[in-house]
Write a protein that holds these residues in place. Structure first.
Motif, PDB file in Angstrom:
ATOM      1  N   ALA A   1       0.943  -0.898  -0.097  1.00 30.61           N
ATOM      2  CA  ALA A   1       0.278  -0.200  -0.212  1.00 30.61           C
ATOM      3  C   ALA A   1       0.831   1.502   0.243  1.00 30.61           C
TER       4      ALA A   1
ATOM      5  N   SER B   1      -1.964   6.480  -3.870  1.00 37.56           N
ATOM      6  CA  SER B   1      -3.682   6.817  -3.722  1.00 37.56           C
ATOM      7  C   SER B   1      -4.736   5.492  -2.885  1.00 37.56           C
ATOM      8  N   ILE B   2      -3.798   3.563  -3.266  1.00 40.09           N
ATOM      9  CA  ILE B   2      -4.705   3.112  -2.475  1.00 40.09           C
ATOM     10  C   ILE B   2      -4.996   2.917  -1.091  1.00 40.09           C
ATOM     11  N   ALA B   3      -3.312   3.872  -0.491  1.00 40.78           N
ATOM     12  CA  ALA B   3      -3.188   4.477   0.837  1.00 40.78           C
ATOM     13  C   ALA B   3      -4.458   5.196   1.279  1.00 40.78           C
ATOM     14  N   THR B   4      -4.799   6.487   0.965  1.00 40.80           N
ATOM     15  CA  THR B   4      -4.993   7.530   1.009  1.00 40.80           C
ATOM     16  C   THR B   4      -6.904   6.732   1.160  1.00 40.80           C
ATOM     17  N   ARG B   5      -6.777   5.792  -0.274  1.00 43.65           N
ATOM     18  CA  ARG B   5      -8.315   5.583  -0.782  1.00 43.65           C
ATOM     19  C   ARG B   5      -9.110   4.648   0.582  1.00 43.65           C
ATOM     20  N   LEU B   6      -8.398   3.813   0.720  1.00 43.99           N
ATOM     21  CA  LEU B   6      -8.845   2.355   1.069  1.00 43.99           C
ATOM     22  C   LEU B   6      -8.436   2.499   2.950  1.00 43.99           C
ATOM     23  N   GLY B   7      -7.373   3.721   3.678  1.00 43.35           N
ATOM     24  CA  GLY B   7      -7.004   4.113   4.684  1.00 43.35           C
ATOM     25  C   GLY B   7      -6.216   2.651   5.418  1.00 43.35           C
ATOM     26  N   LEU B   8      -5.458   3.027   4.461  1.00 43.73           N
ATOM     27  CA  LEU B   8      -3.881   1.966   4.921  1.00 43.73           C
ATOM     28  C   LEU B   8      -3.133   2.898   4.878  1.00 43.73           C
TER      29      LEU B   8
ATOM     30  N   LEU C   1      -0.144  -6.321   1.149  1.00 42.76           N
ATOM     31  CA  LEU C   1      -1.405  -6.143  -0.015  1.00 42.76           C
ATOM     32  C   LEU C   1      -1.336  -7.643   0.224  1.00 42.76           C
TER      33      LEU C   1
ATOM     34  N   GLU D   1      -5.194  -2.337 -10.936  1.00 46.96           N
ATOM     35  CA  GLU D   1      -6.322  -1.327 -10.882  1.00 46.96           C
ATOM     36  C   GLU D   1      -5.991  -1.224 -12.301  1.00 46.96           C
TER      37      GLU D   1
ATOM     38  N   SER E   1     -13.363   0.377 -13.780  1.00 51.34           N
ATOM     39  CA  SER E   1     -13.777  -1.192 -13.523  1.00 51.34           C
ATOM     40  C   SER E   1     -13.508  -1.597 -14.991  1.00 51.34           C
TER      41      SER E   1
END
Ligand code: TMP
Ligand code: ASP
Length: 252
Positions: A98, A101-108, A114, A120, A134
């Motif tokens: 992570a 942007s995935i860290a921000t988007r999913l709160g990781l 992962l 993506e 998608s």
């Protein structure tokens, strides 16, 4: 050498010129760096030279393991001859750890491994800030066919496996990367091949020993020593001599 050639397309970090024969293009690597959809800009002297070499190295190694791509040969410090492709308007991101942007988007928390590698898709359209999409969007809007998406995913995982090993062998963790694909036509059939570039501009690379960032996040986050870190990646891969020579542009 590109002076008399027709410019086909100019992007943020590269320019495409017409090639010496049909079906080829010349890809020129600029020193320009942008982030956050070009809201942040700088010229990083020597970046184009380093990325040309790193991308050459990576694409050649991938071709050798059967990942077909657009690279034909390097022409000089900043230019490479490539196959012309019809670019598929997707940025394909593959993540192992992570960050961004995935860290921000999913709160990781950044640095969290992962559960498995995650692919993506982002729709390549600057006006819209490259929104995440998608497979449903991709097929509904005809950006790529289902079979092409399958091929893209299989190739992306092969790239991930190979690059994880290649960077791992020189003490660098491949956190994530972004790649692009294009179609080449053979008669009425088309095939998807890897295109664009693979460099510290398009990957997250962390030093295994210290977790120091060695990629474009140094520019995005104002961490300094951007070129020094890019040059260190090239040096560890065994493809460039010491950094000062590189920046003066004195070697090829
Ligand atoms: P992200 O975490 O910002 O979504 O970025 C994921 C990966 O994609 C990272 O290695 C940086 C790369 N990337 C690009 O190459 N171009 C881009 O425009 C963006 C947003 C990311
Ligand atoms: N492609 C993005 C931009 O232009 C940069 C990035 O964050 O990689 O600005």
């Amino acid at each position: 050498m590109t002076k008399n050639r027709k410019k086909i397309y100019e992007g943020k970090a590269k320019i495409l010129y017409e090639g010496p024969e049909p079906g080829t293009l010349i890809q020129y690597f600029k020193d320009d760096a942008t982030a956050f959809n070009a809201q942040k800009k700088a010229v990083l002297e020597g970046k184009g030279v380093i990325n040309n070499r790193i991308s050459e190295h990576v694409m050649s190694r991938l071709a050798a393991i059967g990942v077909q791509n657009h690279f034909i040969k390097r022409l000089n410090l900043r230019e490479q001859l490539i196959k012309e492709v019809e670019i598929i308007p997707l940025e394909v991101v593959c993540r192992n750890i992570a960050a961004g942007s995935i860290a921000t988007r999913l709160g990781l928390e950044e640095g969290t491994p992962l559960p498995r590698s995650i692919i993506e898709f982002y729709y390549k359209e600057d006006k819209l800030n490259d929104p995440m999409v998608s497979e449903e969007h991709i097929t509904a809007f005809n950006w790529a066919a289902t079979q092409e998406i399958d091929d893209i995913m299989a190739m992306t995982l092969r790239v991930n496996d190979y690059l994880t090993g290649m960077f791992g062998a020189v003490g660098i963790t491949l956190v994530d990367f972004k790649i692009e694909f294009g179609r080449v036509y053979e008669g009425e059939f088309s095939r998807v091949i890897l295109a664009d570039e693979i460099s510290p501009d398009s990957c997250r690379l962390w030093d295994q020993a210290t977790n120091e960032k060695m990629d474009k996040d140094r520019f995005r986050r104002d961490l300094g020593d951007v070129i020094e870190n890019y040059a260190e990646v090239a040096r560890r891969l065994g493809i460039m001599k010491e950094m000062p020579t590189v920046i003066q542009g004195g070697i090829s």
